[in-house]
Scaffold this motif. Structure first.
Motif, short mmCIF file in Angstrom:
data_model
loop_
_atom_site.label_atom_id
_atom_site.label_comp_id
_atom_site.label_asym_id
_atom_site.label_seq_id
_atom_site.Cartn_x
_atom_site.Cartn_y
_atom_site.Cartn_z
N ILE A 153 -1.45 1.49 -0.88
CA ILE A 153 -0.28 0.85 -1.19
C ILE A 153 0.96 1.39 -0.66
N PHE A 154 1.43 0.82 0.50
CA PHE A 154 2.77 1.54 1.05
C PHE A 154 3.91 0.83 0.21
N TYR A 155 4.93 1.61 0.10
CA TYR A 155 6.10 1.27 -0.80
C TYR A 155 7.43 1.80 -0.25
N ASN A 156 8.12 1.12 -0.64
CA ASN A 156 9.78 1.29 -0.15
C ASN A 156 10.33 2.28 -1.19
N LYS A 157 10.44 3.53 -0.61
CA LYS A 157 10.83 4.28 -1.46
C LYS A 157 12.43 4.45 -1.85
N THR A 158 13.09 3.70 -1.11
CA THR A 158 14.48 3.56 -1.47
C THR A 158 14.78 2.63 -1.93
N PRO A 169 2.04 7.21 -8.30
CA PRO A 169 1.71 8.50 -8.40
C PRO A 169 1.77 8.94 -6.85
N ASP A 170 1.57 10.17 -6.49
CA ASP A 170 1.32 10.89 -5.21
C ASP A 170 -0.29 11.32 -5.07
N SER A 171 -1.00 10.96 -6.01
CA SER A 171 -2.46 11.43 -5.92
C SER A 171 -3.21 10.34 -6.23
N TRP A 172 -4.57 10.23 -6.12
CA TRP A 172 -5.26 9.32 -6.63
C TRP A 172 -5.77 9.47 -8.10
N GLY A 270 12.59 -4.73 4.95
CA GLY A 270 13.15 -4.40 3.49
C GLY A 270 12.99 -5.47 2.54
N GLN A 271 12.25 -6.72 2.96
CA GLN A 271 12.21 -7.64 2.10
C GLN A 271 10.95 -7.55 0.92
N ILE A 272 10.16 -6.60 1.14
CA ILE A 272 8.98 -6.59 0.08
C ILE A 272 8.90 -5.02 -0.16
N GLY A 273 8.68 -4.81 -1.58
CA GLY A 273 8.69 -3.26 -2.37
C GLY A 273 7.28 -2.51 -1.94
N MET A 274 6.36 -3.38 -1.95
CA MET A 274 5.06 -2.63 -2.06
C MET A 274 4.20 -3.81 -1.29
N ILE A 275 3.16 -3.05 -0.43
CA ILE A 275 2.39 -3.98 0.26
C ILE A 275 0.92 -3.25 0.36
N ILE A 296 3.41 6.39 0.86
CA ILE A 296 2.18 5.53 0.34
C ILE A 296 1.50 5.97 -0.99
N ALA A 297 1.00 5.20 -1.62
CA ALA A 297 0.52 5.43 -3.01
C ALA A 297 -1.07 4.93 -3.30
N PRO A 298 -1.77 5.04 -4.20
CA PRO A 298 -3.04 4.76 -4.17
C PRO A 298 -3.09 3.21 -4.95
N ILE A 299 -4.10 2.61 -4.97
CA ILE A 299 -4.33 1.33 -5.20
C ILE A 299 -4.33 1.48 -6.72
N PRO A 300 -3.62 0.63 -7.53
CA PRO A 300 -3.38 0.53 -8.94
C PRO A 300 -4.79 0.43 -9.71
#
Length: 427
Positions: A153-158, A169-172, A270-275, A296-300
């Motif tokens: 998951i790529f996410y908009n941290k801002t 999370p920053d780990s799996w 900046g139109q999507i928060g997580m992809i 980036i984040a893990p898959i939920p």
């Protein structure tokens, strides 16, 4: 070749780079000329990691690589069928990882077991999903994977910080990162008519991820004999992704995602928060995100927390003129010299674990702080079941599921109606 996203990563790379001989799409070099290896791929070379590795191989061996940049997309599938039926196929060709079982059935790919044994390759040295990707039920290997592109998951941290939403999370781990947590974040990040919290629907890999993680099997049973996407946990997983749009208005409409690469462009704007995308989108977002921090984040997780990876599978046709030389190249690309170079380029996760460790790090040149998550994702990639008649099945069930993606029907209803037809094709 799971969807358009993977090709998007390396899109725009036209032409051929120095170090590999320019070639058209003809057959392999003369059988007597063992010093030249013909390789067919659907990616052009410029901007890719291949030229540097090919150069090193050529210098070490004195052999030349004649690179054929063939068609892309479904046109490449047609090209593969054509060259496999010809008397002078290339020495090495890339094959779609979804269609490995289909190509194996043709009997037109060389079994690599003797090459692998003589080269001393050991399964323990490789990621399981890479080592076994092209392995067939009878033990034969009709291809060999250079490595994989796991999804994250790529996410908009801002955006997260401004909306007061806890960061993923920053780990799996799925601690605090179950489906309910992902949904809650997506809803809080969404602003009706302006932006959406999530985008998963346009990445075909979700068919494996949200089904397996819901306790199901994915699209097919392990033996490739059953259409398990219609099973209750799998259909419910599919519905969860559709409901991000249909029930929660936290994901763009399917109609808005039809343009190639549109979802990634919306995230970069900046139109999507997580992809959800394959890991190689790191390069795309490094180049295109200008106005916010991202990571980036893990898959939920849910019942499980696994991901799905695209594989870079190459095969040696049974009629190839230079099989020994072809294996010499393929072996080079997947052992320490080549695999390490691919890892350092960040192109994909090489199958050789010791080489993949060179991908660790991050946070420089606009890259994600959590780059190490890519390796964790590789360790949690699922190996899907293989279906021989996969092309026919995909051509039927995916268009039918447009009613689900467009919120006109439920996934369980549509999939249950499709089950007999798909079962008849693959059974």
């Amino acid at each position: 070749m799971t969807g358009i996203s993977r090709r998007k990563v390396l899109s725009g790379i036209g032409g051929l780079a120095a170090g590999a001989a320019v070639a058209g799409c003809g057959g392999s070099a003369s059988a007597s000329d063992d010093s030249t290896i013909t390789l067919m791929n659907w990616e052009a070379l410029d901007g890719s990691p291949y030229p540097k590795v090919f150069d090193a191989f050529e210098k070490q061996t004195g052999k030349k690589i004649k690179y054929q940049f063939a068609a892309s997309g479904t046109d490449y599938w047609v090209k593969c069928r054509t060259v496999l039926g010809a008397s002078n196929p290339p020495d090495i060709m890339r094959i779609d990882d979804d269609f490995v079982a289909s190509y194996a059935k043709t009997g037109r790919l060389h079994d690599l077991r003797d090459f692998m044994r003589d080269s001393g390759l050991q399964e323990a040295d490789y990621f399981t999903t890479v080592y076994n990707n092209a392995r067939q039920p009878d033990g034969s290997y009709v291809g060999w994977s250079l490595g994989m592109q796991p999804r994250v998951i790529f996410y908009n941290k801002t955006m997260f910080k401004e909306a007061g939403v806890p960061l993923p999370p920053d780990s799996w781990t799925d601690e605090g990162w179950k489906w309910d947590d992902f949904l809650a974040a997506a809803k809080k990040l969404s602003i009706p008519g302006k932006r959406w919290g999530a985008c998963v629907l346009d990445d075909a890999g979700f068919e494996m991820i949200y089904t397996v993680n819901n306790g199901g099997t994915g699209r097919w049973s392990k033996d490739g004999k059953r259409f398990t996407l219609a099973d209750p946990p799998d259909a419910a997983g599919y519905q969860f992704v559709a409901d991000l749009t249909c029930e929660h208005d936290a994901q763009p409409r399917w109609s808005e995602l039809q343009q190639s690469g549109r979802g990634a462009e919306m995230f970069a704007a900046g139109q999507i928060g997580m992809i959800q995308r394959v890991s190689t989108f790191v390069d795309f977002f490094q180049q295109n995100v200008k106005d916010f921090e991202w990571d980036i984040a893990p898959i939920p997780g849910q019942v499980r927390q696994q991901t799905y990876a695209n594989q870079l599978v190459f095969a040696i046709p049974a009629k190839a003129a230079h099989k020994e030389a072809a294996w010499q190249l393929l072996n080079y690309l997947t052992t320490t010299p080549g695999a390490t170079a691919f890892a350092e380029a960040g192109a994909f996760v090489p199958g050789l674990r010791s080489a993949a460790d060179h991908m660790a790090g991050g946070g420089s040149d606009g890259g994600p702080q959590n780059m190490g998550l890519v390796l964790e994702a590789a360790n949690h990639a699922v190996l899907p079941g293989r279906v021989v008649e996969v092309q026919q099945a995909l051509q039927i069930y995916r268009p039918a599921l447009d009613d689900v993606r467009n919120c006109r029907a439920s996934a369980p209803d549509v999939l249950n109606k499709l089950r007999p037809q798909i079962q008849e094709i693959i059974g």
